[in-house]
Design an enzyme around this catalytic site. Structure first.
Site, PDB file in Angstrom:
ATOM      1  N   ASN A  36      26.096  15.244  94.076  1.00 23.95           N
ATOM      2  CA  ASN A  36      25.271  14.241  94.751  1.00 23.95           C
ATOM      3  C   ASN A  36      23.778  14.486  94.506  1.00 23.95           C
ATOM      4  OD1 ASN A  36      27.357  12.732  96.002  1.00 23.95           O
ATOM      5  ND2 ASN A  36      27.561  14.314  97.576  1.00 23.95           N
ATOM      6  N   ASP A 189      23.092   4.339 108.156  1.00 22.14           N
ATOM      7  CA  ASP A 189      23.207   5.639 107.506  1.00 22.14           C
ATOM      8  C   ASP A 189      22.832   5.454 106.036  1.00 22.14           C
ATOM      9  OD1 ASP A 189      23.956   7.970 106.280  1.00 22.14           O
ATOM     10  OD2 ASP A 189      26.064   7.894 106.854  1.00 22.14           O
ATOM     11  N   LYS A 221      21.645  15.354  99.325  1.00 23.04           N
ATOM     12  CA  LYS A 221      22.015  14.517  98.182  1.00 23.04           C
ATOM     13  C   LYS A 221      20.804  14.379  97.257  1.00 23.04           C
ATOM     14  CE  LYS A 221      25.963  12.452 100.455  1.00 23.04           C
ATOM     15  NZ  LYS A 221      26.021  13.413 101.571  1.00 23.04           N
TER      16      LYS A 221
END
Length: 372
Positions: A36, A189, A221
């Site tokens: 990520n 989110d 991330k």
């Protein structure tokens, strides 16, 4: 036999048994499609330097919860930076995105309020709704109407900016319309959007941060570090400080981690951040073109998350196994993480993947497909 033992035995006998992959510092992959780290910041020398220097000053741990001894000047500076970046009055740090989402939904929603959540929201949001006091219903992906027509002023609509499994995005303009029409509070989110997209890396809400009353995001991330945050108005943040069990009863993140995050945010907002986002956008476009040229089943997405859908779990597993044997780290996502019949290989692209590397990957894919 205890319930968990029966469930475990059933899982062991199925094709859904999960196993962890142990990473080694000397492990080498042609490309890591499971990461990520969208902007390649986890190895950035300035961020690592900030981490090391803060360790020399603060040590390796925070030594306490944030309401006791664990809240430092570094944490405060990071919260102030995040609030300014996201154009919200205040920010609050959490140890994980799961804790942030769970904490918001179990703290800020009362039994008089209803929650309406997208069908594809993250497990942390689902758990937060289940453990909280509010009644909740889930609407079909990106289709809140007509279910939202049952909302009352003060009810919540909960969604993601960039959806973690499909890589597609919410309709921000529609959210703004629903918020005004029904008097909703919106929680968004943006774990997979923050830093990776928008001017200064502001993410999905770059056009209008006021659409969301509560923004949650992660540092693990595109920012390349770890931990998470919530941005909201003063009363909402203060309520989390006073009542959120996920916050109160957890040891605070180490100050050195907060220092590294602060350095990462500054890079993300700089010309270097723009350059990395530009390279990421080019990689995404190229990858999309390759999927379409081969007629592979996918989901429309302009994010770093790209999918190759398969007709069966077995087909997805076989292809992933072949790709891993060729040196490409990619993961199969299967039910129950995704709906039945939608097993896929989920590819995470990064700004640091070169075009020749990606071209070689597709050459290997063609070779595998020709042998099937």
């Amino acid at each position: 036999m205890l319930g968990y033992e029966q469930r475990l035995n059933e899982r062991k006998d199925s094709s859904l048994f999960r196993s962890r992959k142990v990473r080694s510092s000397d492990a080498h992959w042609q490309l890591d499609f499971s990461t990520n780290d969208y902007l390649g910041l986890s190895q950035h020398p300035d961020i690592k330097r900030a981490f090391k220097q803060a360790i020399d000053t603060w040590g390796v741990g925070s030594t306490g919860s944030p309401l006791l001894s664990g809240y430092s000047k570094v944490h405060q500076e990071l919260e102030e930076l995040l609030a300014e970046w996201m154009n919200k009055p205040r920010a609050l740090l959490f140890n994980s995105g799961f804790a942030a989402n769970h904490g918001v939904l179990t703290t800020l929603v009362d039994k008089q309020q209803k929650l309406f959540a997208d069908k594809l929201v993250h497990a942390s949001i689902i758990d937060g709704m289940q453990h909280g006091e509010g009644r909740f219903k889930r609407f079909p992906h990106n289709q809140p109407e007509p279910l939202i027509g049952k909302a009352s002023p003060g009810d919540w609509l909960v969604t993601e900016g960039v959806f973690s499994m499909d890589g597609d995005v919410c309709d921000l303009n529609h959210l703004a319309y629903l918020k005004q029409r029904y008097g909703l509070k919106i929680m968004l989110d943006d774990a997979h959007g923050i830093a990776a997209y928008g001017a200064e890396g502001k993410g999905s809400l770059v056009a209008d941060s006021a659409v969301a009353d509560v923004i949650t995001g992660t540092f693990g991330k595109a920012l390349g570090v770890g931990g998470a945050f919530v941005c909201a108005d003063d009363d909402e943040i203060e309520s989390l400080i006073q009542f959120c069990r996920d916050y109160i009863y957890s040891t605070a993140m180490p100050p050195a981690q907060a220092a590294a995050i602060k350095a990462s945010v500054e890079i993300v907002r700089s010309a270097e951040g723009d350059d990395r986002r530009g390279r990421l956008a080019e990689r995404i476009q190229y990858f999309r073109e390759q999927l379409k040229q081969r007629g592979l089943k996918t989901i429309e997405s302009n994010s770093a998350i790209q999918t190759w859908l398969f007709n069966s779990d077995e087909d997805a597993l076989n292809m992933a196994t072949e790709l891993q044997a060729q040196g490409y780290l990619c993961s199969v996502i299967r039910p129950p993480t995704v709906p039945a019949g939608s097993s896929r290989i989920r590819f995470s692209l990064t700004s640091e993947m070169s075009k020749p590397e990606l071209a070689q990957f597709w050459s290997r894919v063609d070779r595998i497909l020709s042998q099937l």
